[in-house]
Design an enzyme around this catalytic site. Structure first.
Site, mmCIF file in Angstrom:
data_model
loop_
_atom_site.group_PDB
_atom_site.id
_atom_site.type_symbol
_atom_site.label_atom_id
_atom_site.label_comp_id
_atom_site.label_asym_id
_atom_site.label_seq_id
_atom_site.Cartn_x
_atom_site.Cartn_y
_atom_site.Cartn_z
ATOM 1 N N ASP A 261 0.859 -1.168 0.000
ATOM 2 C CA ASP A 261 0.000 0.000 0.000
ATOM 3 C C ASP A 261 0.903 1.227 0.000
ATOM 4 O O ASP A 261 2.090 1.151 0.324
ATOM 5 C CB ASP A 261 -0.932 -0.012 1.221
ATOM 6 C CG ASP A 261 -2.225 0.736 0.954
ATOM 7 O OD1 ASP A 261 -2.238 1.619 0.067
ATOM 8 O OD2 ASP A 261 -3.229 0.463 1.631
ATOM 9 N N TRP A 262 0.343 2.374 -0.350
ATOM 10 C CA TRP A 262 1.149 3.580 -0.539
ATOM 11 C C TRP A 262 1.679 4.077 0.817
ATOM 12 O O TRP A 262 0.914 4.335 1.739
ATOM 13 C CB TRP A 262 0.311 4.646 -1.235
ATOM 14 C CG TRP A 262 0.349 4.540 -2.730
ATOM 15 C CD1 TRP A 262 0.702 5.536 -3.589
ATOM 16 C CD2 TRP A 262 0.054 3.403 -3.563
ATOM 17 N NE1 TRP A 262 0.648 5.092 -4.897
ATOM 18 C CE2 TRP A 262 0.250 3.791 -4.905
ATOM 19 C CE3 TRP A 262 -0.345 2.090 -3.299
ATOM 20 C CZ2 TRP A 262 0.069 2.922 -5.982
ATOM 21 C CZ3 TRP A 262 -0.540 1.213 -4.360
ATOM 22 C CH2 TRP A 262 -0.333 1.627 -5.680
#
Length: 730
Positions: A261-262
């Site tokens: 995920d970012w």
């Protein structure tokens, strides 16, 4: 001379063919092409595959002509274009999309065929927009109704989530676009999501929180998977060796790429050895004192640090090759897929798909006098209709975090009602869509709120019927990423407004637009309650289709709606179980989540898992079970005893009568949705594999065990509405 020229031409042609790299030859097996590409790459080029080159782009191998991967947020539509290096929209005029219903709505259809249509349509738009990876679907289990991101997931039951996510994935990937199923794993709250450490038993992990991911991998053949922000047993999930290497890749045989995920990557060594393949979104390196403005993409944890670690021998080249191989496989399955579709952005066709899914997912929770649905407002009559509520006009495709959409159109409930009934429809806002904290901080005058409510009540007293359109929205502390809800009640003073309306008009239909359960202390004071979710571009038409009876509602709840928050298992054990102490949250309810808790502890939900009413009625005949090989086939005749066609969801639950460990009273194991004409009877047959469907995860042997003994098979319309039971010896 002609023969010499012909021979030279032939030789040149053969040489050209011989010199064509194998990886460029689409007729060759994919794994052979990957091997060839890998053999031509330098260490630096392999490392460059493993991290982002932009906010939503990870690179390929420019020297060889291998393209990179363009990713886009989903899962309800293809997100508007984001700037290369910053979190703001790029300002394009060609990046609108069809807004499809929220995944809670899709799950509420209980119809895998709808999931495949959903995936195929969104896949077509993703291809058209030049995307290789669609970040979705989300399959985390609904543990608490306060989780702000529940609207992106598929409910509280692993069988339902697993069954619905597989055709979604297959639909998207049929277009040559990879799904990136998320968030692996145990991302069940947004509060403190960046650092919260989840502690849960191995049984709960295996029985509840992993089955949908496993189905996505082994049945859906998903091409990529996203790690979550939270920690599990002390290690961040985006580089968690146990989850990513031992379970996902070794035990399940996942051959795709794991994407972080970012900003979910935190440690270079763990990321390198813990199973992460593509690092996305990293914007700073606190361990090196590198801040956002100074950050370059090769400073990712899987950038220069990985290259140096391989060069020094701290990380083997074999580990790097495995990552590069997985990323190349993802590229060959998408950007270099010879069967990749061209896609389209047919708003009319896709909006029709969205409308049909929305209609089939809308759940009729309650329907009684004096306002039974469908509406009976006759053509040419003078009946007046008052629509109340901000959600009747609010654009609910906007906000919510990464699932926000730039919808090509979004038709509101008010607009659809006016199109249906013309000037007989009036609207009163009724409430301000601002949270109480915001109102106090920004000086919103309480008198404005009071006057809106007073106006709505005065108009309601003069109307023949009131359609109240409220619920939640995509603002902070509602249904949104990176924040949990602060209360179980409806926000913005809606409970008081509904009760005030009910005092002056008993003919009230409450339409809830939300992705979460809410408290309904006012339920007994209104006639009908409709859970309409977030239907997307066709919000208004879908709601009106159901209210008018053009569509007979057939949605069923994908989660339980507790009477009060303390009735929810996660809220029954104090703050240690939710939201945690800021560092750790412990799943003390273990395997008793949702209806498993309500049924086993005999705590009735206001509306049970699987519940949903229809405009017709159904009758269940005698249930039977017989062996067919290693499968147990459970059959039950179902008859439509009403006057209109309708769809029934036949649900099969299994419970062990004398368990040796704590087990739920019953668990969903199979279901089927069937269309029946008035008076028609169909026999629904559901298949079980007892060695799997009767099993629990034994922590001692670390294996699945199905005890020999007595089991109860239950068939019904919901977990609380069981129509037939059968005792079975295994």
């Amino acid at each position: 001379m002609k023969h010499v020229l012909l021979l030279l031409t032939l030789c040149c042609s053969l040489t050209a063919v011989a010199q064509t790299p194998v990886w460029q030859d689409a007729s060759q097996p994919t794994e052979l092409r990957i091997d060839d590409a890998l053999s031509r790459m330098t260490l630096a080029e392999k490392v460059a595959l493993c991290h982002a080159w932009g906010k939503f782009y990870s690179g390929g191998v420019p020297r060889l002509g291998i393209p990179g991967l363009w990713m886009s947020d989903g899962p309800h539509g293809v997100r508007a274009e984001i700037d290369w290096n910053e979190w703001k929209t790029a300002g394009w005029t060609t990046d609108s999309c069809t807004a499809f219903p929220s995944l809670t709505c899709l799950a509420a259809t209980w119809n895998p065929a709808m999931a495949e249509r959903y995936g195929r349509a969104i896949g077509e738009e993703a291809v058209y927009r030049g995307k290789q990876v669609l970040l979705g679907p989300g399959v985390n289990i609904y543990r608490t109704p306060l989780n702000g991101r529940n609207f992106e997931y598929m409910g509280e039951d692993p069988v339902l989530a697993a069954t619905m996510c597989v055709p979604y994935i297959q639909g998207v990937q049929s277009q040559g676009v990879a799904c990136c199923v998320k968030h692996f794993a145990l991302n069940n709250q947004e509060l403190n999501r960046w650092s919260i450490n989840v502690e849960c038993s191995e049984r709960a992990l295996r029985e509840l929180y992993l089955p949908a991911f496993r189905a996505a991998v082994q049945k859906g053949k998903v091409w990529s998977l996203m790690g979550s922000y939270n920690k599990f047993r002390g290690t961040h999930c985006s580089h968690n060796d146990y989850l990513l290497n031992q379970i996902l890749k070794q035990e399940w045989g996942f051959d795709g790429a794991v994407v972080s995920d970012w900003d979910a990557t935190h440690n270079a060594r763990e990321a390198a050895l813990g199973g992460l393949d593509i690092e996305m979104g990293t914007s700073q390196r606190p361990d090196k004192g590198i801040k956002g403005g100074q950050f370059t993409w090769d400073e990712c944890y899987l950038g220069n640090d990985l290259l140096k670690a391989v060069q020094s021998g701290e990380v083997t080249e074999e580990v790097l090759d495995d990552k590069a191989r997985r990323v190349l496989r993802l590229i060959f399955r998408t950007a270099l897929n010879p069967h990749r579709q061209t896609g389209n952005q047919d708003y009319a066709a896709h909006s029709q798909v969205a409308r049909e899914i929305a209609c089939e997912g809308i759940v009729l929770l309650q329907n009684r006098k004096p306002t039974p649905l469908p509406l009976t407002v006759k053509e040419g009559s003078s009946h007046s209709i008052l629509v109340v509520g901000d959600n009747a006009v609010k654009r609910l495709t906007e906000g919510g975090g990464s699932s926000e959409l730039k919808a090509q159109h979004e038709t509101s409930v008010l607009a659809a009602m006016q199109q249906e009934y013309g000037e007989r429809v009036q609207w009163a806002q009724g409430y301000l869509p601002e949270c109480n904290d915001y109102s106090r901080e920004h000086g919103v005058d309480q008198r404005v709120t009071d006057s809106l409510q007073q106006q709505a009540v005065e108009m309601a007293g003069k109307a023949d019927v009131v359609i109240y359109v409220g619920g939640l929205n995509k603002d902070k502390f509602q249904d949104t990423e990176d924040a949990d809800r602060k209360q179980y009640d409806l926000p913005f003073g809606q409970p008081e407004l509904i009760e005030a309306l009910a005092r002056v008009n008993r003919n009230i239909v409450v339409v809830l637009l939300s992705g979460n359960a809410v408290a309904m202390p006012w339920a007994d004071k209104v006639g009908a309650i409709v859970q309409a979710w977030y239907p997307g571009s066709e919000t208004g038409p879908a709601v009106v289709d159901v209210l008018t009876g053009r569509v007979n509602p057939s949605g069923r709840l994908p989660f339980s709606i507790p009477v009060k928050l303390d009735d929810c298992a996660a809220h029954s054990f104090g703050t240690d179980a939710y939201p945690g102490d800021g560092k750790t949250v412990t799943y003390k309810e273990d395997v008793l989540v949702g209806y498993r808790w309500h049924d086993t502890k005999k705590i009735p939900a206001r509306f049970a898992f699987g519940h949903g009413l229809s405009y017709t009625t159904f009758e269940y005949g005698k249930m039977q079970a017989e062996w067919q090989g290693k499968e147990l086939v459970v059959s039950v005749p179902v008859k439509n005893t009403g006057k209109v066609a309708g769809k029934e969801v036949v649900q099969l639950y299994v419970g062990e009568d004398h368990p040796t460990v704590v087990r739920p009273a019953k668990e969903l194991k199979a279901f089927e949705k069937v269309l029946l004409q008035p008076g028609e009877t169909k026999t629904v047959s559901l298949r079980l594999t007892p060695s799997d469907d009767f099993a629990y995860y034994d922590e001692t042997s670390r294996s699945w065990q199905a005890n020999r003994g007595s089991y109860t098979l239950s068939v019904g319309r919901s977990s609380a509405d069981i129509r037939q039971k059968l005792r079975f010896k295994y």
